[in-house]
Scaffold this motif. Structure first.
Motif, mmCIF file in Angstrom:
data_model
loop_
_atom_site.group_PDB
_atom_site.id
_atom_site.type_symbol
_atom_site.label_atom_id
_atom_site.label_comp_id
_atom_site.label_asym_id
_atom_site.label_seq_id
_atom_site.Cartn_x
_atom_site.Cartn_y
_atom_site.Cartn_z
ATOM 1 N N ASN A 10 12.275 36.660 32.240
ATOM 2 C CA ASN A 10 12.953 37.787 32.882
ATOM 3 C C ASN A 10 14.038 37.314 33.842
ATOM 4 O O ASN A 10 15.118 37.900 33.914
ATOM 5 N N SER A 13 16.961 36.204 31.765
ATOM 6 C CA SER A 13 17.678 37.356 31.230
ATOM 7 C C SER A 13 18.620 37.936 32.278
ATOM 8 O O SER A 13 19.763 38.321 31.976
ATOM 9 N N GLN A 16 21.715 35.637 32.839
ATOM 10 C CA GLN A 16 22.676 35.572 31.745
ATOM 11 C C GLN A 16 23.677 36.720 31.764
ATOM 12 O O GLN A 16 24.575 36.765 30.932
ATOM 13 N N THR A 17 23.546 37.642 32.697
ATOM 14 C CA THR A 17 24.592 38.647 32.896
ATOM 15 C C THR A 17 25.675 38.017 33.775
ATOM 16 O O THR A 17 25.375 37.240 34.685
ATOM 17 N N LEU A 73 18.986 34.481 25.634
ATOM 18 C CA LEU A 73 18.205 35.704 25.502
ATOM 19 C C LEU A 73 19.171 36.846 25.227
ATOM 20 O O LEU A 73 20.100 37.075 25.994
ATOM 21 N N LEU A 74 18.975 37.542 24.117
ATOM 22 C CA LEU A 74 19.862 38.638 23.738
ATOM 23 C C LEU A 74 19.093 39.951 23.762
ATOM 24 O O LEU A 74 17.939 40.014 23.328
ATOM 25 N N ASP A 75 19.760 41.007 24.258
ATOM 26 C CA ASP A 75 19.126 42.319 24.131
ATOM 27 C C ASP A 75 19.389 42.854 22.724
ATOM 28 O O ASP A 75 20.079 42.226 21.915
ATOM 29 N N ASP A 76 18.827 44.020 22.415
ATOM 30 C CA ASP A 76 18.927 44.549 21.055
ATOM 31 C C ASP A 76 20.366 44.726 20.606
ATOM 32 O O ASP A 76 20.731 44.340 19.486
ATOM 33 N N GLU A 77 21.208 45.312 21.458
ATOM 34 C CA GLU A 77 22.586 45.593 21.079
ATOM 35 C C GLU A 77 23.355 44.298 20.843
ATOM 36 O O GLU A 77 24.153 44.192 19.907
ATOM 37 N N GLU A 78 23.122 43.296 21.687
ATOM 38 C CA GLU A 78 23.821 42.020 21.532
ATOM 39 C C GLU A 78 23.410 41.320 20.241
ATOM 40 O O GLU A 78 24.244 40.773 19.515
#
Length: 320
Positions: A10, A13, A16-17, A73-78
């Motif tokens: 977490n 994540s 990484q922004t 770490l990628l979110d769903d959209e990425e």
């Protein structure tokens, strides 16, 4: 949050922004103490993530570029956006998008959850890219299956349609995927023919890895691209092309495939192409016509004749 691995993921994540995070805000987000955040930052650094810290009242932590590429770490959209982009590039053999992009696509699709894999397929099927029209489109899944078999050193079975239309079943030990800029080829050891072969990927169907492992053989040339070039040259008569262009070399080279070249600068606004090509006369003629400048063909004679006939047909077609 007492689960250290989950907390680290977490924290990663958040880092990484593209912004700087004050330690107090990270601690509040993860429901831990600032001291725990400092320890977790040290753990991430030990794992190879370059986390930079700045001091002061507005200081904090941010992830910066390092010397190596750590896991992301990628979110769903990425994840969906990257998979769709890689599929589009791989499916049309865009120049510069080579085996590395196919390997990346194979790795990404292997770990995509089923819900995201469905979204990727739905979006891919609902869109159509505008291509140059001089290459064959292929199913990206064919490339990912082949790339995975190459990486895992697994024998590959597939159906193949030759240039004369003859169809056959093949079992091979895949060696490399090679992109020429407009087509993909598979270089492999054909077990049925007991020899090395090249296969146009757009003519392959129903590929699947058998699970049977193999020890890689030594390629005769030691280089897959050289082997492919030799194979294409044997299949296609060589074409000695001599063409002068009434345009700068940079202008012309930007409009010709990388496989055609190099160009000789003959003046500030002129250049010349002297090359022996293993492509069809028709294909080369059309590529020359698409350069969008005046040019003169000095040879071969059959190229001059073909362009003359083509020009006459185009003139008739444009005449009311």
């Amino acid at each position: 949050m007492t689960d250290t691995p989950a907390r680290l993921l977490n924290l990663l994540s958040l880092l990484q922004t593209p912004r700087e995070w004050p330690g107090s805000e990270l601690a509040e987000r993860l429901d831990v103490s600032p001291r725990t955040i400092r320890r977790d930052i040290d753990r991430l650094r030990e794992l190879g993530y370059p986390v930079e810290a700045s001091r002061g009242s507005i200081g904090g932590y941010r992830l910066v570029a390092g010397t190596a590429m750590p896991p992301l770490l990628l979110d769903d959209e990425e994840a969906v956006a990257i998979a769709v982009g890689l599929r589009a590039g791989a499916g049309h053999a865009i120049e510069g998008v080579d085996e590395a992009s196919v390997r990346a696509l194979a790795k990404l699709e292997q770990v995509l959850p089923s819900r995201l894999r469905h979204r990727v397929s739905t979006l891919q099927n609902a869109t159509m890219p505008l291509t140059r029209g001089d290459g064959s489109t292929i199913d990206p899944r064919t490339l990912t299956v082949m790339a995975s078999a190459i990486t895992g050193q697994e024998r590959l079975r597939f159906a193949y349609r030759a240039g004369d239309g003859a169809e056959s079943k093949r079992e091979a030990e895949p060696y490399r995927l090679v992109s020429t800029g407009w087509r993909w080829y598979l270089v492999a050891y054909d077990l049925g023919r007991e020899d090395w072969r090249t296969f146009r990927v757009d003519r392959v169907s129903e590929p699947f890895a058998t699970g049977a492992r193999f020890a890689p053989r030594a390629l005769p040339t030691g280089d897959a691209a050289k082997f492919l070039a030799g194979s294409i040259a044997r299949q296609q008569p060589e074409l000695a092309v001599d063409v002068s262009f009434a345009a700068p070399a940079d202008f012309v080279s930007a409009r010709l495939p990388a496989a055609i070249g190099p160009l000789e600068r003959t003046g500030e606004n002129s250049c010349r192409l002297r090359a022996v090509l293993a492509d069809s006369l028709e294909w080369v003629a059309l590529r020359l016509a698409l350069v969008d400048c005046d040019f003169t063909v000095h040879g071969p004679p059959q190229m001059v004749e073909y362009l003359s006939d083509l020009g006459a047909r185009l003139t008739r077609a444009a005449t009311p």
